[in-house]
Design a protein around this motif. Sequence first.
Motif, short mmCIF file in Angstrom:
data_model
loop_
_atom_site.label_atom_id
_atom_site.label_comp_id
_atom_site.label_asym_id
_atom_site.label_seq_id
_atom_site.Cartn_x
_atom_site.Cartn_y
_atom_site.Cartn_z
N UNK A 15 1.25 -1.10 -0.24
CA UNK A 15 -0.21 -0.36 0.36
C UNK A 15 0.59 1.17 0.16
N UNK A 16 1.89 1.49 0.17
CA UNK A 16 2.74 2.45 1.17
C UNK A 16 2.99 2.19 -0.58
N UNK A 17 3.87 1.35 -1.56
CA UNK A 17 4.42 1.45 -2.68
C UNK A 17 3.34 1.91 -3.57
N UNK A 18 2.53 1.69 -3.68
CA UNK A 18 1.12 2.00 -4.44
C UNK A 18 1.52 3.79 -4.24
N UNK A 19 1.31 4.05 -3.08
CA UNK A 19 0.97 5.72 -2.90
C UNK A 19 1.97 6.40 -3.22
N UNK A 20 3.05 5.51 -3.12
CA UNK A 20 5.04 6.55 -3.65
C UNK A 20 4.91 6.46 -5.35
N UNK A 21 4.42 5.90 -6.05
CA UNK A 21 4.03 5.41 -7.03
C UNK A 21 2.74 6.22 -7.68
N UNK A 23 2.52 9.18 -6.51
CA UNK A 23 2.95 10.61 -6.12
C UNK A 23 3.85 10.54 -6.80
N UNK A 24 4.59 9.65 -8.29
CA UNK A 24 6.03 10.43 -8.03
C UNK A 24 5.76 10.63 -9.62
N UNK A 25 4.15 9.51 -10.26
CA UNK A 25 4.12 9.77 -11.41
C UNK A 25 3.13 11.29 -12.00
N UNK A 69 11.38 9.03 -23.74
CA UNK A 69 11.65 8.37 -22.73
C UNK A 69 10.09 8.27 -21.31
N UNK A 70 9.55 9.95 -22.36
CA UNK A 70 9.00 10.70 -21.34
C UNK A 70 6.98 10.38 -21.73
N UNK A 71 6.86 9.32 -23.17
CA UNK A 71 6.14 8.64 -22.81
C UNK A 71 5.67 7.57 -22.27
N UNK A 72 7.07 6.66 -22.89
CA UNK A 72 7.43 4.93 -22.99
C UNK A 72 7.13 4.95 -21.03
N UNK A 73 7.25 5.98 -20.30
CA UNK A 73 7.41 6.15 -18.42
C UNK A 73 6.01 6.30 -18.37
N UNK A 74 5.21 7.62 -18.55
CA UNK A 74 4.15 8.15 -18.45
C UNK A 74 3.30 6.14 -19.04
N UNK A 75 3.19 5.85 -19.75
CA UNK A 75 2.50 4.79 -19.65
C UNK A 75 2.66 3.24 -18.97
N UNK A 76 3.90 3.43 -19.11
CA UNK A 76 3.93 2.83 -17.65
C UNK A 76 3.76 2.71 -16.64
N UNK A 77 4.20 4.11 -16.41
CA UNK A 77 3.92 4.16 -14.66
C UNK A 77 2.57 3.92 -14.73
N UNK A 78 1.72 4.02 -15.77
CA UNK A 78 0.22 3.79 -15.27
C UNK A 78 -0.71 2.77 -15.28
N UNK A 79 0.09 1.55 -16.34
CA UNK A 79 -0.01 0.34 -16.23
C UNK A 79 0.50 -0.10 -14.64
N UNK A 80 1.52 0.33 -14.11
CA UNK A 80 1.57 -0.64 -12.88
C UNK A 80 1.41 0.29 -11.65
N UNK A 81 0.71 1.36 -11.76
CA UNK A 81 -0.58 1.42 -10.66
C UNK A 81 -1.63 0.78 -10.60
N UNK A 155 11.47 12.93 -8.04
CA UNK A 155 10.45 11.88 -7.98
C UNK A 155 10.75 10.55 -8.58
N UNK A 156 12.16 10.62 -9.64
CA UNK A 156 12.88 9.69 -9.78
C UNK A 156 13.17 8.42 -7.94
#
Length: 202
Positions: A15-21, A23-25, A69-81, A155-156
């Motif tokens: 749950x802490x990891x999800x909140x941090x992810x 926030x970072x996104x 890198x911004x497009x790919x990172x945005x997509x993968x972070x959304x998938x992770x969340x 954010x990294x």
Amino acid sequence: MASSGLQLLGYFLALIGLAATVAATLMVEWKKQYQGKTYRIYEGLWMSCSGNERTTCEFHQYLLKLPPEVQATRAVMLVSVFLSSVALMVSTVGMKCTRFMDGKAEFKSAVAMIGGIMFLIAGLLTITMTSWYVKMIVQKSYEYHSLTSAEFGNAVFVSWAGGFFTMAGGAFLSCRRCSGSQTGSISSNHLLPTTHPKSNYV
């Protein structure tokens, strides 16, 4: 089934990891760039900010014009969340402290393990994508070192921490090492009441 304490620990870590992810996104300090001594530029996955003492921010309007890198990172972070959110619901059903499927212990343990594996995948995606983003920033900073000075922002680090917490929580939730010993103790406890009454009558 894994002990309730380990499951609760894994659940709260995830749950802490999800909140941090999350926030970072949403954070804007994925990349910091300086022009001169006072002018600063911050670039995030959704917006960019610039200015001296006071910064003004604006959302990215054109997705196709963003760096790869911004497009790919945005997509993968959304998938992770999204994956972590689904894993959170799945783990809630499979945890020992909840009352879902009380009569199906083995199936409940398997559901908790599936939720933990989903957390592991989500955390791995976050860490891998964040590391790749940092690598791209470092490469570009070497290529354009004479023009601008760019480095990765806070954010990294928040994203890395979120990925590690998510993976740690998933590891505890998907652990089945304790299930064998606990199953054995439960079966032995079931045998005890049947043997003691017989010995009393002999």
